[in-house]
Design a protein around this motif. Structure first.
Motif, PDB file in Angstrom:
ATOM      1  N   SER A  93      27.102  40.136  46.598  1.00  0.00           N
ATOM      2  CA  SER A  93      28.456  40.090  47.158  1.00  0.00           C
ATOM      3  C   SER A  93      28.463  39.501  48.572  1.00  0.00           C
ATOM      4  N   SER A  97      28.704  30.784  47.030  1.00  0.00           N
ATOM      5  CA  SER A  97      28.366  30.028  45.814  1.00  0.00           C
ATOM      6  C   SER A  97      27.258  29.016  46.066  1.00  0.00           C
ATOM      7  N   ASP A 124      35.155  38.625  37.744  1.00  0.00           N
ATOM      8  CA  ASP A 124      35.623  39.197  39.013  1.00  0.00           C
ATOM      9  C   ASP A 124      35.940  38.103  40.038  1.00  0.00           C
ATOM     10  N   ASN A 125      34.982  37.232  40.326  1.00  0.00           N
ATOM     11  CA  ASN A 125      35.200  36.226  41.367  1.00  0.00           C
ATOM     12  C   ASN A 125      35.957  34.993  40.862  1.00  0.00           C
ATOM     13  N   GLY A 127      35.107  31.993  40.224  1.00  0.00           N
ATOM     14  CA  GLY A 127      34.860  30.759  40.971  1.00  0.00           C
ATOM     15  C   GLY A 127      34.776  29.525  40.088  1.00  0.00           C
ATOM     16  N   THR A 240      35.645  35.823  53.896  1.00  0.00           N
ATOM     17  CA  THR A 240      36.808  36.495  53.346  1.00  0.00           C
ATOM     18  C   THR A 240      37.669  37.013  54.478  1.00  0.00           C
TER      19      THR A 240
ATOM     20  N   ILE B 135      41.826  36.494  42.184  1.00  0.00           N
ATOM     21  CA  ILE B 135      40.546  36.921  41.604  1.00  0.00           C
ATOM     22  C   ILE B 135      40.816  38.073  40.632  1.00  0.00           C
ATOM     23  N   GLN B 144      40.597  33.141  51.868  1.00  0.00           N
ATOM     24  CA  GLN B 144      39.235  32.705  52.154  1.00  0.00           C
ATOM     25  C   GLN B 144      39.215  31.496  53.077  1.00  0.00           C
TER      26      GLN B 144
END
Lengths: 272, 324
Positions: A93, A97, A124-125, A127, A240, B135, B144
């Motif tokens: 976490s 990436s 969850d993410n 991406g 974040t 998300i 972000q």
């Protein structure tokens, strides 16, 4: 042939999120394997095994970047049938990436694998970028969002059906390569390896671990790496700022009849 | 220089309309960082495409072109090479476009080659280039920031209005073709789903069916309603997995993300992964026989009843409403 499958654990997607201090509190979460990674392992096993025999055409290695002592998901995938594991001891976490991709690419290089299989995204993410990055870092071809994967006997290439915006694209990729899988890859006839009988039908979905698999998983080898020994630094490119709940939708109404529904769509919502 | 470079896609010689929301997002980023908006056209013969786009006045100052036969048909491998070379040549500091299946394929690869961060499926642009993206199946919004010389993004098409043309024309600038390679891949075939209806992600109205429709033939009544409303047909994962309709009709976290003016969910229970794909819709209608179905929690109008009974009625009433 050697196949490396990337896997991660995620907080149970069916649990509600606990928002706290501009973030989400996962301290009481139940952790489960990412569903797309289960499909990735299933894909790799179908490519590797000869259904109905003990013969294997490839070695399947599962790899995860996860905190020490949080490797339950790796054990689960070994119980499903992967031969061995590679883990990088790190709190994933805290890694971006770029860093995660470099760790996986470095392991793929050292293990000299022929194929990397990954889920198309983590639930969850979300991406949707690690497999493409790994392919870029390794300078290998890629086939993303795979719904079907075909290999002829001993072939050094795969034929992949990819789900794209306006239909399906059939792409041939020479090995070594990176594959990212979508959910339809676990339908009964979605993967073939040229050796398993062409009319063989798998059970839909990712397989469950057998009791024997669970017993054997404990004895399977798991190699442990650190960022340092893989020569990768945390790039810290993502910060974040906040994680917040989305604005709630105003509560709706239950209408009594089709007549009332159409009337309200016309006069109230004005969408007809 | 902090220019924002948008990678464009074309079909049949025309700019894909799906690119327009991505341009809007890029413009917002350029406005916050004070940079110019630039476009990139990768094609075998990009000049006519670039000229048309430059003349359309979509807000860019420069349209860069790079020519190579390797750019067609699309492959992530060749496009990533082209994008990397274009970033070097133009000194762009932000690169992106609409989150289409092609850019979701090529941009992360290019980002990796440049050691750059990528923010996926952006839904809002904040101050200091902080980007927001959903998300956990849309249950949380992540704000972000990215550091580095170059940052990549893909924009969720349903969250930005399409850019309108009519502004000042752009200059077309030819970039030297870099070393571009498909890495030995070949695109054998592209099987396009044939449809006379608008694309799911661009339709004003979407009518979707779920597991409760039981079989493909039963979707006829939904198709009738869809065509009456000039919309697109959708489905839940349960319906596509069961083979009732083709997989590319799937709406959800693992399918298409849609946000039409009107979304009609028929016999769909409303799993989290489906809600993630449609809860941005303006007006949501749910028809389901189970009054406890989670879909009713996001619906503006819920009708508890069997589709077999309610849909024919709704169809006739909508016909009458349209006629009146």
């Amino acid at each position: 042939m050697k196949i490396l499958v990337t896997v991660k654990r995620i907080p149970d997607p069916d649990e509600s999120l606990k928002f706290a201090d501009g973030g989400v509190d996962y301290s009481a979460s139940k952790w489960v394997p990412n569903a797309f990674d289960e499909y990735a392992v299933e894909t790799a096993l179908r490519l590797a095994e000869v259904a109905g025999s003990k013969e294997r055409l490839a070695e399947v290695i599962v790899m995860s970047v996860c905190p020490q002592g949080q490797r339950q998901h790796v054990t689960q995938f070994l119980a499903m049938g992967a031969e061995r594991g590679v883990v990088v001891d790190a709190d994933d976490s805290t890694l971006d990436s770029i860093t995660i991709s470099k760790l996986i690419a470095e392991v793929a290089r050292r293990e000299e694998v022929d194929l990397v299989v990954a889920g198309k995204l983590s639930q969850d993410n979300e991406g949707n970028q690690i497999p493409q990055r790994i392919a870029g870092l390794l300078n290998w071809p890629q086939a993303c969002f795979a719904a079907e994967v075909r290999r002829e006997k001993d072939a050094k290439e795969l034929t992949v059906s990819r789900e794209v915006d306006d239909g399906v694209e059939i792409k041939k990729i020479p090995l070594p390569a990176v594959l990212s899988v979508d959910l339809r890859v676990v339908l009964p006839a979605s993967v073939s390896n040229g050796v398993t009988a062409a009319d063989h039908r798998y059970q839909e979905g990712a397989r469950l671990a057998s009791l024997r698999g669970i017993t054997m998983a404990k004895r399977k080898k798991v190699q442990v790496h650190s960022l340092e020994d893989l020569g990768v630094q945390n790039s810290g490119s993502e910060t974040t700022r906040a994680i917040t709940p989305p604005p709630a939708r105003p509560s709706g109404q239950i209408v009594a009849s089709a007549e009332e529904l159409v009337e309200k769509l016309k006069s109230e919502a004005k969408v007809l | 220089m902090s220019n924002v470079l948008v990678v464009l896609e074309f079909a049949d010689g025309k700019l894909k309309s799906s690119c327009l929301p991505g341009i809007t997002c890029a413009k917002q980023i350029a406005d916050t960082n004070g940079g110019e908006l630039h476009f990139l056209v990768l094609a075998a013969e990009p000049s006519p495409l670039a000229q048309a786009v430059a003349g359309a006045g979509l807000g860019a100052t420069t349209v860069h072109t790079m020519a190579s036969p390797a750019f067609e048909p699309f492959t992530a491998e060749a496009w990533a090479d082209g994008i990397v070379a274009a970033v070097h040549a133009t000194n762009a500091s932000v690169v992106g476009g609409t989150a289409s299946s092609s850019l979701r394929d090529a941009l992360p690869r290019a980002a990796a080659l440049l050691d750059a961060a990528l923010t996926s499926e952006v839904t809002a642009v904040g101050a200091e280039a902080v980007l927001t993206r959903p998300i956990s199946a849309g249950r949380a919004l992540l704000e972000q920031a990215s550091s580095g010389d170059v940052a990549f993004f893909t924009a969720r098409g349903s969250e930005f209005p399409p850019t309108e043309g009519g502004g000042a024309a752009a200059t077309v600038s030819e970039l030297e073709t870099a070393e571009v390679s498909t890495r030995g891949v070949s695109v054998v075939d592209i099987q396009k789903t044939k449809s006379t209806r608008p694309a799911l992600s661009e339709a004003d109205v979407v009518v979707s069916g779920g597991r409760g429709m039981r079989e493909g033939d039963n979707f006829k009544v939904l198709e009738e309603l869809t065509d009456l409303l000039g919309g697109a047909l959708g489905a839940s994962r349960a319906a596509t997995d069961a083979g009732m309709v083709p997989p590319d009709l799937q709406v959800g976290q693992t399918g298409k993300i849609v946000a039409p003016n009107l979304y009609i969910a028929v016999a769909i229970s409303g799993a989290i992964q489906h809600l993630a794909g449609m809860k941005g819709s303006k007006t949501i209608v749910a028809v389901n026989k189970d009054e406890e179905a989670p879909i009713f929690q996001v619906a503006d109008y819920g009708l508890v009843g069997k589709w077999e009974e309610e849909l024919p009625k709704i169809l006739e009433l909508v016909k009458a409403a349209k006629a009146g």
